[in-house]
Motif scaffolding. Structure first.
Motif, PDB file in Angstrom:
ATOM      1  N   TYR A 111     -60.333 -61.593 -80.653  1.00  0.00           N
ATOM      2  CA  TYR A 111     -60.617 -60.737 -79.500  1.00  0.00           C
ATOM      3  C   TYR A 111     -60.950 -61.545 -78.243  1.00  0.00           C
ATOM      4  CZ  TYR A 111     -62.479 -56.843 -76.789  1.00  0.00           C
ATOM      5  OH  TYR A 111     -62.696 -55.909 -75.814  1.00  0.00           O
ATOM      6  N   ASN A 112     -61.791 -62.541 -78.348  1.00  0.00           N
ATOM      7  CA  ASN A 112     -62.195 -63.340 -77.185  1.00  0.00           C
ATOM      8  C   ASN A 112     -61.205 -64.448 -76.838  1.00  0.00           C
ATOM      9  OD1 ASN A 112     -64.573 -61.887 -76.671  1.00  0.00           O
ATOM     10  ND2 ASN A 112     -65.641 -63.017 -78.276  1.00  0.00           N
ATOM     11  N   ASN A 113     -60.223 -64.683 -77.699  1.00  0.00           N
ATOM     12  CA  ASN A 113     -59.245 -65.746 -77.447  1.00  0.00           C
ATOM     13  C   ASN A 113     -58.124 -65.321 -76.509  1.00  0.00           C
ATOM     14  OD1 ASN A 113     -60.701 -67.305 -79.227  1.00  0.00           O
ATOM     15  ND2 ASN A 113     -59.335 -66.912 -80.951  1.00  0.00           N
ATOM     16  N   TYR A 114     -57.852 -64.033 -76.380  1.00  0.00           N
ATOM     17  CA  TYR A 114     -56.734 -63.549 -75.563  1.00  0.00           C
ATOM     18  C   TYR A 114     -57.239 -62.938 -74.255  1.00  0.00           C
ATOM     19  CZ  TYR A 114     -53.845 -64.134 -79.710  1.00  0.00           C
ATOM     20  OH  TYR A 114     -53.181 -64.655 -80.787  1.00  0.00           O
ATOM     21  N   THR A 115     -56.607 -63.339 -73.156  1.00  0.00           N
ATOM     22  CA  THR A 115     -56.934 -62.799 -71.836  1.00  0.00           C
ATOM     23  C   THR A 115     -55.632 -62.365 -71.170  1.00  0.00           C
ATOM     24  OG1 THR A 115     -56.702 -64.912 -70.697  1.00  0.00           O
ATOM     25  CG2 THR A 115     -58.878 -64.398 -71.619  1.00  0.00           C
ATOM     26  N   SER A 116     -55.730 -61.948 -69.911  1.00  0.00           N
ATOM     27  CA  SER A 116     -54.537 -61.515 -69.181  1.00  0.00           C
ATOM     28  C   SER A 116     -53.538 -62.661 -68.995  1.00  0.00           C
ATOM     29  CB  SER A 116     -54.934 -60.933 -67.825  1.00  0.00           C
ATOM     30  OG  SER A 116     -55.581 -61.915 -67.045  1.00  0.00           O
ATOM     31  N   ARG A 117     -53.981 -63.897 -69.080  1.00  0.00           N
ATOM     32  CA  ARG A 117     -53.059 -65.051 -68.958  1.00  0.00           C
ATOM     33  C   ARG A 117     -52.095 -65.161 -70.134  1.00  0.00           C
ATOM     34  NH1 ARG A 117     -57.484 -69.457 -67.713  1.00  0.00           N
ATOM     35  NH2 ARG A 117     -58.731 -68.036 -66.481  1.00  0.00           N
ATOM     36  N   ASP A 118     -52.429 -64.533 -71.239  1.00  0.00           N
ATOM     37  CA  ASP A 118     -51.586 -64.600 -72.432  1.00  0.00           C
ATOM     38  C   ASP A 118     -50.502 -63.529 -72.460  1.00  0.00           C
ATOM     39  OD1 ASP A 118     -53.052 -66.765 -73.695  1.00  0.00           O
ATOM     40  OD2 ASP A 118     -54.676 -65.302 -73.911  1.00  0.00           O
ATOM     41  N   PHE A 119     -50.495 -62.644 -71.467  1.00  0.00           N
ATOM     42  CA  PHE A 119     -49.531 -61.551 -71.387  1.00  0.00           C
ATOM     43  C   PHE A 119     -48.857 -61.589 -70.024  1.00  0.00           C
ATOM     44  CE2 PHE A 119     -52.854 -60.425 -74.296  1.00  0.00           C
ATOM     45  CZ  PHE A 119     -52.209 -59.805 -75.350  1.00  0.00           C
ATOM     46  N   GLU A 120     -47.661 -61.004 -69.935  1.00  0.00           N
ATOM     47  CA  GLU A 120     -46.971 -60.945 -68.648  1.00  0.00           C
ATOM     48  C   GLU A 120     -46.215 -59.629 -68.534  1.00  0.00           C
ATOM     49  OE1 GLU A 120     -44.877 -64.289 -66.162  1.00  0.00           O
ATOM     50  OE2 GLU A 120     -43.512 -63.564 -67.723  1.00  0.00           O
ATOM     51  N   ALA A 121     -46.421 -58.948 -67.394  1.00  0.00           N
ATOM     52  CA  ALA A 121     -45.727 -57.688 -67.106  1.00  0.00           C
ATOM     53  C   ALA A 121     -44.831 -57.912 -65.897  1.00  0.00           C
ATOM     54  CB  ALA A 121     -46.734 -56.585 -66.820  1.00  0.00           C
ATOM     55  N   VAL A 122     -43.550 -57.568 -66.028  1.00  0.00           N
ATOM     56  CA  VAL A 122     -42.600 -57.760 -64.932  1.00  0.00           C
ATOM     57  C   VAL A 122     -41.776 -56.494 -64.717  1.00  0.00           C
ATOM     58  CG1 VAL A 122     -42.394 -60.247 -65.377  1.00  0.00           C
ATOM     59  CG2 VAL A 122     -40.739 -58.703 -66.351  1.00  0.00           C
ATOM     60  N   VAL A 123     -41.215 -56.398 -63.510  1.00  0.00           N
ATOM     61  CA  VAL A 123     -40.181 -55.411 -63.216  1.00  0.00           C
ATOM     62  C   VAL A 123     -38.960 -56.198 -62.756  1.00  0.00           C
ATOM     63  CG1 VAL A 123     -41.701 -53.480 -62.678  1.00  0.00           C
ATOM     64  CG2 VAL A 123     -41.069 -55.065 -60.872  1.00  0.00           C
ATOM     65  N   ASP A 124     -37.789 -55.707 -63.102  1.00  0.00           N
ATOM     66  CA  ASP A 124     -36.542 -56.396 -62.785  1.00  0.00           C
ATOM     67  C   ASP A 124     -35.810 -55.632 -61.697  1.00  0.00           C
ATOM     68  OD1 ASP A 124     -34.265 -57.898 -62.726  1.00  0.00           O
ATOM     69  OD2 ASP A 124     -33.771 -57.639 -64.848  1.00  0.00           O
ATOM     70  N   LEU A 125     -35.722 -56.238 -60.518  1.00  0.00           N
ATOM     71  CA  LEU A 125     -35.089 -55.581 -59.380  1.00  0.00           C
ATOM     72  C   LEU A 125     -33.575 -55.427 -59.567  1.00  0.00           C
ATOM     73  CD1 LEU A 125     -36.450 -54.409 -56.957  1.00  0.00           C
ATOM     74  CD2 LEU A 125     -35.767 -56.398 -55.652  1.00  0.00           C
ATOM     75  N   ALA A 126     -32.996 -56.138 -60.529  1.00  0.00           N
ATOM     76  CA  ALA A 126     -31.567 -55.995 -60.814  1.00  0.00           C
ATOM     77  C   ALA A 126     -31.240 -54.569 -61.256  1.00  0.00           C
ATOM     78  CB  ALA A 126     -31.134 -57.001 -61.875  1.00  0.00           C
ATOM     79  N   ASP A 127     -32.190 -53.898 -61.914  1.00  0.00           N
ATOM     80  CA  ASP A 127     -31.985 -52.489 -62.305  1.00  0.00           C
ATOM     81  C   ASP A 127     -31.738 -51.622 -61.083  1.00  0.00           C
ATOM     82  OD1 ASP A 127     -32.262 -52.951 -64.991  1.00  0.00           O
ATOM     83  OD2 ASP A 127     -34.344 -52.291 -65.105  1.00  0.00           O
ATOM     84  N   TRP A 128     -32.504 -51.864 -60.041  1.00  0.00           N
ATOM     85  CA  TRP A 128     -32.361 -51.088 -58.812  1.00  0.00           C
ATOM     86  C   TRP A 128     -31.049 -51.420 -58.116  1.00  0.00           C
ATOM     87  CZ3 TRP A 128     -33.150 -52.987 -53.560  1.00  0.00           C
ATOM     88  CH2 TRP A 128     -33.058 -51.973 -52.599  1.00  0.00           C
ATOM     89  N   GLU A 129     -30.688 -52.697 -58.059  1.00  0.00           N
ATOM     90  CA  GLU A 129     -29.458 -53.116 -57.385  1.00  0.00           C
ATOM     91  C   GLU A 129     -28.224 -52.555 -58.091  1.00  0.00           C
ATOM     92  OE1 GLU A 129     -29.990 -57.319 -57.442  1.00  0.00           O
ATOM     93  OE2 GLU A 129     -31.131 -57.328 -55.572  1.00  0.00           O
ATOM     94  N   LYS A 130     -28.225 -52.569 -59.421  1.00  0.00           N
ATOM     95  CA  LYS A 130     -27.069 -52.082 -60.190  1.00  0.00           C
ATOM     96  C   LYS A 130     -27.016 -50.560 -60.246  1.00  0.00           C
ATOM     97  CE  LYS A 130     -26.591 -55.802 -63.536  1.00  0.00           C
ATOM     98  NZ  LYS A 130     -26.730 -56.113 -64.964  1.00  0.00           N
ATOM     99  N   ASN A 131     -28.108 -49.957 -60.660  1.00  0.00           N
ATOM    100  CA  ASN A 131     -28.123 -48.529 -60.987  1.00  0.00           C
ATOM    101  C   ASN A 131     -28.793 -47.645 -59.940  1.00  0.00           C
ATOM    102  OD1 ASN A 131     -27.013 -49.342 -63.467  1.00  0.00           O
ATOM    103  ND2 ASN A 131     -29.054 -49.707 -64.295  1.00  0.00           N
ATOM    104  N   GLU A 132     -29.360 -48.251 -58.922  1.00  0.00           N
ATOM    105  CA  GLU A 132     -30.078 -47.519 -57.873  1.00  0.00           C
ATOM    106  C   GLU A 132     -31.127 -46.571 -58.454  1.00  0.00           C
ATOM    107  OE1 GLU A 132     -27.409 -45.761 -55.044  1.00  0.00           O
ATOM    108  OE2 GLU A 132     -26.244 -47.599 -54.868  1.00  0.00           O
ATOM    109  N   VAL A 133     -31.905 -47.086 -59.380  1.00  0.00           N
ATOM    110  CA  VAL A 133     -32.964 -46.284 -60.003  1.00  0.00           C
ATOM    111  C   VAL A 133     -34.104 -46.066 -59.014  1.00  0.00           C
ATOM    112  CG1 VAL A 133     -32.431 -47.014 -62.355  1.00  0.00           C
ATOM    113  CG2 VAL A 133     -34.071 -48.315 -61.007  1.00  0.00           C
ATOM    114  N   GLN A 134     -34.842 -44.998 -59.220  1.00  0.00           N
ATOM    115  CA  GLN A 134     -35.943 -44.649 -58.328  1.00  0.00           C
ATOM    116  C   GLN A 134     -37.235 -45.380 -58.713  1.00  0.00           C
ATOM    117  OE1 GLN A 134     -36.368 -40.444 -58.216  1.00  0.00           O
ATOM    118  NE2 GLN A 134     -37.092 -40.441 -56.122  1.00  0.00           N
ATOM    119  N   TYR A 135     -37.423 -45.594 -60.013  1.00  0.00           N
ATOM    120  CA  TYR A 135     -38.605 -46.282 -60.535  1.00  0.00           C
ATOM    121  C   TYR A 135     -38.150 -47.417 -61.433  1.00  0.00           C
ATOM    122  CZ  TYR A 135     -40.839 -41.985 -59.031  1.00  0.00           C
ATOM    123  OH  TYR A 135     -41.269 -40.932 -58.291  1.00  0.00           O
ATOM    124  N   LEU A 136     -38.958 -48.468 -61.490  1.00  0.00           N
ATOM    125  CA  LEU A 136     -38.636 -49.610 -62.342  1.00  0.00           C
ATOM    126  C   LEU A 136     -39.532 -49.599 -63.580  1.00  0.00           C
ATOM    127  CD1 LEU A 136     -38.338 -52.394 -59.636  1.00  0.00           C
ATOM    128  CD2 LEU A 136     -36.484 -51.287 -60.882  1.00  0.00           C
TER     129      LEU A 136
END
Length: 121
Positions: free
Chosen positions: A69-94
């Motif tokens: 429990y104390n060994n994991y922090t936010s540095r151990d995880f990564e959340a991303v959005v990919d703007l390629a979805d918007w460029e290809k499909n013109e989505v409203q939300y990522l």
């Protein structure tokens, strides 16, 4: 740690790995939930002067061993959005993509699952 995350609810909201699934040294290890806030990073946004996700942070709930429990922090995880979805499909939300998750951690929830975004050319 459990190779398969089959969990048996136990007393007081904690969890235990099923011994026949975890096997050996990890049998009977207690599990718990941890809530972590992560910044949202933008991928494939280099062509634009500014890309800002809204909200800029997400909250994840992770199932992990009480021992870790104390060994994991936010540095151990990564959340991303990919703007390629918007460029290809013109989505409203990522959609939020979790690109970095430690072994033996199970993601229970991501809030929000999709984000709005502002692009400046």
């Amino acid at each position: 740690m459990c190779a398969l995350w089959q969990i048996l609810p136990a007393i007081k909201g904690k969890y235990q790995c099923l011994s026949h699934i975890c096997g050996g040294a990890d049998a009977g290890r207690e599990l718990t939930e941890k809530v972590i806030e992560l910044p949202v990073k933008v991928e494939n946004g280099q062509r634009y002067s500014s890309v800002r996700p809204n909200p800029s942070k997400v909250v994840i709930t992770v199932l992990m061993s009480v021992k870790d429990y104390n060994n994991y922090t936010s540095r151990d995880f990564e959340a991303v959005v990919d703007l390629a979805d918007w460029e290809k499909n013109e989505v409203q939300y990522l959609p939020i993509l979790l690109t970095k998750v430690p072994d033996y951690c199970k993601i229970i929830s991501v809030v929000p699952q999709n984000v709005d975004f502002f692009v400046r050319k």
